[in-house]
Design a protein around this motif. Sequence first.
Motif, PDB file in Angstrom:
ATOM      1  N   ALA A  95      38.128  46.949  45.616  1.00  0.00           N
ATOM      2  CA  ALA A  95      37.909  46.154  46.827  1.00  0.00           C
ATOM      3  C   ALA A  95      36.494  45.612  46.844  1.00  0.00           C
ATOM      4  N   VAL A 131      33.385  43.021  49.090  1.00  0.00           N
ATOM      5  CA  VAL A 131      32.857  42.543  50.359  1.00  0.00           C
ATOM      6  C   VAL A 131      32.012  41.310  50.085  1.00  0.00           C
ATOM      7  N   THR A 149      33.423  52.248  52.717  1.00  0.00           N
ATOM      8  CA  THR A 149      34.240  51.111  52.294  1.00  0.00           C
ATOM      9  C   THR A 149      35.674  51.555  52.038  1.00  0.00           C
ATOM     10  N   TYR A 173      36.649  43.730  54.345  1.00  0.00           N
ATOM     11  CA  TYR A 173      36.846  44.187  52.976  1.00  0.00           C
ATOM     12  C   TYR A 173      38.107  43.576  52.367  1.00  0.00           C
ATOM     13  N   GLU A 174      37.958  43.034  51.175  1.00  0.00           N
ATOM     14  CA  GLU A 174      39.056  42.358  50.486  1.00  0.00           C
ATOM     15  C   GLU A 174      39.569  43.232  49.346  1.00  0.00           C
ATOM     16  N   VAL A 175      40.864  43.489  49.358  1.00  0.00           N
ATOM     17  CA  VAL A 175      41.478  44.267  48.282  1.00  0.00           C
ATOM     18  C   VAL A 175      41.668  43.353  47.076  1.00  0.00           C
ATOM     19  N   LEU A 227      48.517  48.632  52.268  1.00  0.00           N
ATOM     20  CA  LEU A 227      47.520  47.568  52.105  1.00  0.00           C
ATOM     21  C   LEU A 227      48.107  46.194  52.381  1.00  0.00           C
ATOM     22  N   TYR A 258      37.383  52.105  55.479  1.00  0.00           N
ATOM     23  CA  TYR A 258      37.711  50.874  56.206  1.00  0.00           C
ATOM     24  C   TYR A 258      38.722  50.010  55.463  1.00  0.00           C
ATOM     25  N   THR A 259      38.715  50.081  54.143  1.00  0.00           N
ATOM     26  CA  THR A 259      39.720  49.351  53.375  1.00  0.00           C
ATOM     27  C   THR A 259      41.107  49.918  53.644  1.00  0.00           C
TER      28      THR A 259
END
Length: 259
Positions: free
Chosen positions: A11, A13, A48, A59-61, A74, A51-52
Motif C-alpha cells: 500500500a 500514500v 498504515t 492509503y492506496e492498496v 479491501l 488504516y489500510t
Amino acid sequence: MATLEIKDLYASVETKEGKKQILKGVNLTVNSNDTHAIMGPNGSGKSTLAYTLAGHPKYEVDSGVALLDGVDILTMTPDERAKAGLFLAMQYPVEVPGVSMTNFLRTAKTEIDGKAPAIRQWTKDLSGAMQKLRMDPKFAQRSVNEGFSGGEKKRAEVLQLELLKPKFAVLDETDSGLDVDALRIVSEGVNRAKENSGLGILMVTHYTRILKYIKPDIVHVFADGHFVKTGGPELADELEESGYDRYLPEGSNSESALA
C-alpha cells in the motif's frame, strides 16, 4: 472460528514528493481468540497497516488481499468492513460535535446488526459497559469525544468495542496517552470483549506496558513496511531491552511521520 488473513499486501500514500510505498508485502493470519502484538519503530508502517485495513481513503492498496472469513475486505467500503466484523480503535479518536454518544452507539449497533436493539436491553447494556469502564453516565449524552480527555477518548473507543462485538479489532496504539489507572481500565475492557465474543486482536504498540495487561499470544516486529520477526511474548521483553535498531534497513529514517 473466524479468520483474518492478510496476503502479500502492498500500500502507498501520496506525499509532496509523489507516491510513496509504505506497506511492502505484509503477510499475517489472525484467528478468533488470538492476540497479536505488532511492535516496531516510528515510521515503520504499523499505523498504515491499521488504516489500510479499515479503509482510510488516504492509503492506496497497490496489491494483495485481506480475507475476513474468505472475503476480501479491501474491496469493501469502510462501513461494509465494519459490518463484516472489523473494528479499528484509533490512536487519535476524532470529535463529532452535535452527535451524542448514545445516538452514535445505537445507530452503529443498528447498522452492524441489521436491526435496532430493544431500548430497554440497550439502555441496560450501555449503562453496564460504561460503569465497568468507570465512565460518568453523563458522557452518554455528550457529543462523541467532544471535550473528552485522552483517556476518556480511549475508554469511549473500548466502549464501542464492547457494544459492537466485532470479530476482529485493530488497536492502534490504544495505550498512548494513558496513565497507569486508565491503561488498566482500558485493558480490562479489551480483555472482557475477547472473553465475551472470542475477539481476535491486532494490537499496535511501541511499548511493553500494555502487554502486562493484555497478554499477547504472538509478538511481531514490524519494520520497513513488513514483518521482520515473529515470536512469543518473550520477544516483547527482548525489544524492551535491545530496541529496534537491528531490524532497520541501513540508513533508514525511523522517525518518518508518514507511517
